[in-house]
Design a protein around this motif. Structure first.
Motif, short mmCIF file in Angstrom:
data_model
loop_
_atom_site.label_atom_id
_atom_site.label_comp_id
_atom_site.label_asym_id
_atom_site.label_seq_id
_atom_site.Cartn_x
_atom_site.Cartn_y
_atom_site.Cartn_z
N TYR A 54 -5.98 0.17 -56.34
CA TYR A 54 -6.45 1.12 -55.32
C TYR A 54 -7.05 2.33 -55.75
O TYR A 54 -8.22 2.78 -55.35
CB TYR A 54 -5.50 1.08 -54.29
N LEU A 55 -6.37 3.05 -56.71
CA LEU A 55 -6.86 4.34 -57.17
C LEU A 55 -8.26 4.19 -57.97
O LEU A 55 -9.01 5.06 -57.93
CB LEU A 55 -5.87 4.99 -58.03
N ASP A 109 -16.67 -6.81 -50.99
CA ASP A 109 -16.70 -5.28 -50.88
C ASP A 109 -16.34 -4.52 -51.94
O ASP A 109 -16.67 -3.65 -52.75
CB ASP A 109 -15.91 -4.97 -49.44
N THR A 110 -14.95 -5.02 -52.70
CA THR A 110 -14.35 -4.42 -53.67
C THR A 110 -15.16 -4.48 -55.02
O THR A 110 -15.28 -3.48 -55.52
CB THR A 110 -13.19 -5.18 -53.96
N TYR A 124 -13.82 2.70 -47.96
CA TYR A 124 -13.66 1.58 -47.01
C TYR A 124 -13.26 0.56 -47.86
O TYR A 124 -12.21 -0.42 -47.47
CB TYR A 124 -15.11 1.15 -46.48
N SER A 125 -13.88 0.09 -49.33
CA SER A 125 -13.48 -1.18 -49.80
C SER A 125 -12.33 -1.02 -50.32
O SER A 125 -11.52 -2.03 -50.44
CB SER A 125 -14.47 -1.39 -50.93
N ALA A 126 -11.76 0.14 -50.92
CA ALA A 126 -10.35 0.25 -51.50
C ALA A 126 -9.34 0.04 -50.15
O ALA A 126 -8.22 -0.44 -50.50
CB ALA A 126 -10.27 1.61 -52.08
N THR A 127 -9.48 0.81 -49.04
CA THR A 127 -8.77 0.77 -47.97
C THR A 127 -8.66 -1.30 -47.84
O THR A 127 -7.39 -1.62 -47.38
CB THR A 127 -8.91 1.42 -46.66
N LYS A 128 -9.66 -1.76 -47.71
CA LYS A 128 -9.64 -3.08 -47.00
C LYS A 128 -8.95 -3.77 -48.28
O LYS A 128 -8.19 -4.80 -47.95
CB LYS A 128 -11.17 -3.39 -47.33
N THR A 145 -4.30 -7.24 -49.69
CA THR A 145 -3.29 -7.58 -50.72
C THR A 145 -2.04 -7.03 -50.22
O THR A 145 -1.09 -7.97 -50.57
CB THR A 145 -3.64 -7.14 -52.00
N ALA A 146 -1.67 -6.01 -49.75
CA ALA A 146 -0.24 -5.77 -49.30
C ALA A 146 0.08 -6.54 -48.22
O ALA A 146 1.35 -6.78 -48.08
CB ALA A 146 -0.26 -4.08 -48.87
N GLY A 147 -0.74 -6.83 -47.24
CA GLY A 147 -0.25 -7.81 -46.45
C GLY A 147 -0.02 -9.05 -46.63
O GLY A 147 0.90 -9.51 -46.27
N SER A 148 -0.69 -9.40 -47.55
CA SER A 148 -0.36 -10.80 -48.25
C SER A 148 0.97 -10.95 -49.16
O SER A 148 1.53 -11.72 -48.95
CB SER A 148 -1.54 -11.23 -49.09
N SER A 149 1.18 -9.57 -49.71
CA SER A 149 2.55 -9.66 -50.68
C SER A 149 3.56 -9.80 -49.74
O SER A 149 4.63 -9.91 -50.29
CB SER A 149 2.20 -8.70 -51.33
#
Length: 500
Positions: A149-150, A236-237, A162-166, A171-175
């Protein structure tokens, strides 16, 4: 029995040495760069030594095992161990990370933080591949998130926040699903939690519960190794991140998801996997076609390469879904080979971006005269990406094909249909690869520009691209090197399905 904790050293060394970066003198970036590259090379030598002299190839069980009690309260152990499946991705991690740090020489802003984050990613990538404890696997899986992320949000392109937040939301939602699955498996059927892989692999669950666990793990790994429809964070990432971060993302992060599918979903939940595997095959074929036909529509060069890597991950999903020795071996080989090829393509896209500062393909053209060395390496690696015989991609995809056709689980008509659709996907792959080459290097656009003089790639960049190209050709010529690592373990996994 070896008593020296090799794997603990390998996992802990990068992040520990990286935290010492902040105590280095502040005179320029040269000290920091050389220190980081030195740490990476030491780590790579450690990995190769431990695997070359301490690892028996013919043993399908976990080796180099370590087992230290960490938290007494709920039996949480620091359990590490590798077997034939995880040795390939760990070697790949060491190789690609060293090259990515070598590729990140142009980064000068906050270079101490940058190199520390790269080394922290190194630890967080070797961690999941070598952990034998479910909760430790989850912790290492999460350790990866923050550095990425950083790295995206500080050193990315224009839309980097935008892409870092996405990325972090996906990934945090999936984990969350991963954590729920880990805790469910650990707490099921006993009073004290059992978290290590060996006891969980021998335990049997009710089918409904196993399916629920399987869906949870599948969502978590489907976000990480993008399986359609959860792949949208990836273009995006990759489009925004700095290209050294892209090398790590494409080379290793995507492989963590595929490795988790093999390690947890296949080994721990075999009944549910034999129920779900036809759907995995269908999704894999759809993904190959979809990503290969979305890719030519992208204007952004890196997004086009990102869609190509989504398309190549479809082969891994199909190989995991065809429950056969050949298919799973082909999937593991594709993990290794796409790790090399994807990292190399992102590296070359980034270096050519450094030359001309253009992102969109329709603004490029005619670069072959100005930068012939980059043109040559880019062409060769695009050929490797479209599975030219003699490169590793061809071998991997061919063996996945064989794995479908020799699978005992499916009817003949299904196998023929899936193979046919996959073949269409392999026809679409050269289309976007070659049109990307055509738009970038051929034509006459940049001749009219007044600053038509670029530096060609220097010795550092040539070294990175050639040292990725050599294993690609090597695996393509002699793929038995990778198979000899994984073949016994794969037989042990597959035998669960047919002889239980």
């Amino acid at each position: 029995m070896n008593y020296f904790p090799w794997l603990t050293l390998v996992v802990v060394l990068p992040i520990f040495a990286g935290s010492l970066i902040f105590f280095l003198p502040h005179r320029g970036n040269k000290v920091i760069r050389w220190y980081t590259i030195g740490i990476c090379i030491i780590e790579l030598l450690l990995i190769t030594y431990a695997f070359g002299y301490r690892f028996q190839l013919d043993d399908p069980l976990m080796q180099l095992t370590e087992d230290y009690k960490w938290i007494n309260f709920f039996d949480f152990y620091w359990r590490l161990g590798i077997d034939g499946i995880s040795i390939g991705p760990i070697l790949l991690t060491g190789f690609i990370t060293t090259l990515a740090i070598l590729a990140a020489r142009p980064v000068t802003r906050d270079s101490r933080l940058f190199h520390f984050l790269m080394l922290a990613m190194y630890s967080g990538q070797i961690g999941p591949f070598s952990s034998r404890d479910l909760l430790l696997f989850f912790i290492m899986w999460e350790l990866e998130l923050i550095p990425v992320y950083l790295l995206i949000s500080m050193w990315g392109g224009k839309k980097r926040l935008y892409s870092a937040t996405k990325f972090i939301l996906y990934t945090a939602g999936s984990s969350v699903f991963l954590l729920v699955g880990v805790l469910g498996i650990g707490l099921y059927g006993s009073n004290e939690p059992t978290l290590n892989f060996e006891t969980s692999a021998n335990q049997s669950y009710p089918v409904a519960l196993e399916i629920i666990f399987y869906i949870g793990f599948l969502i978590a790994f489907a976000v990480k190794s993008p399986i359609i429809p959860l792949h949208t964070w990836l273009p995006d990432t990759h489009g925004e991140a700095h290209y050294s971060t892209c090398m790590l993302l494409a080379g290793i992060l995507l492989k963590m998801g595929a490795y988790g599918l093999v390690r947890i979903n296949m080994e721990l939940l075999p009944h549910a996997h034999s129920i779900f595997s036809p759907w995995l095959m269908i999704v894999g074929t759809i993904q190959i076609i979809y990503a290969a036909s979305t890719s030519p529509g992208q204007r952004n060069l890196k997004k086009r390469i990102a869609y190509s890597s989504v398309s190549h991950m479809g082969f891994i999903i199909i190989g995991i879904g065809s429950i056969s020795d050949t298919g799973l071996n082909g999937a593991i080989l594709q993990i290794i080979s796409h790790g090399f090829i994807g990292a190399a393509l992102f590296f070359l896209a980034g270096t050519s971006y450094d030359r001309i500062r253009l992102v969109y393909l329709d603004e490029m053209g005619g670069m072959a005269v100005a930068i012939p060395k980059i043109f040559t390496t880019f062409s060769i690696l695009s050929m490797a990406s479209l599975a030219l015989p003699g490169m590793s991609g061809f071998v991997a995809e061919l063996i996945v094909f064989f794995g479908i056709l020799t699978s005992q689980k499916y009817l003949l008509m299904t196998k023929v249909l899936i193979t046919f659709v996959m073949a269409i996907g392999m026809i679409l792959t050269p289309i976007y690869s070659l049109s990307m080459l055509r738009q970038m290097f051929y034509g006459y656009k940049l001749f009219n520009a007044p600053n038509s003089y670029f530096f060609d790639s220097g010795p550092r960049e040539l070294f990175v691209s050639i040292s990725i190209l050599l294993p690609v050709i090597g695996i393509g010529v002699y793929p038995d090197f990778v198979f000899s690592l994984s073949i016994d373990k794969v037989e042990a996994i597959i035998s669960n399905y047919f002889y239980r």
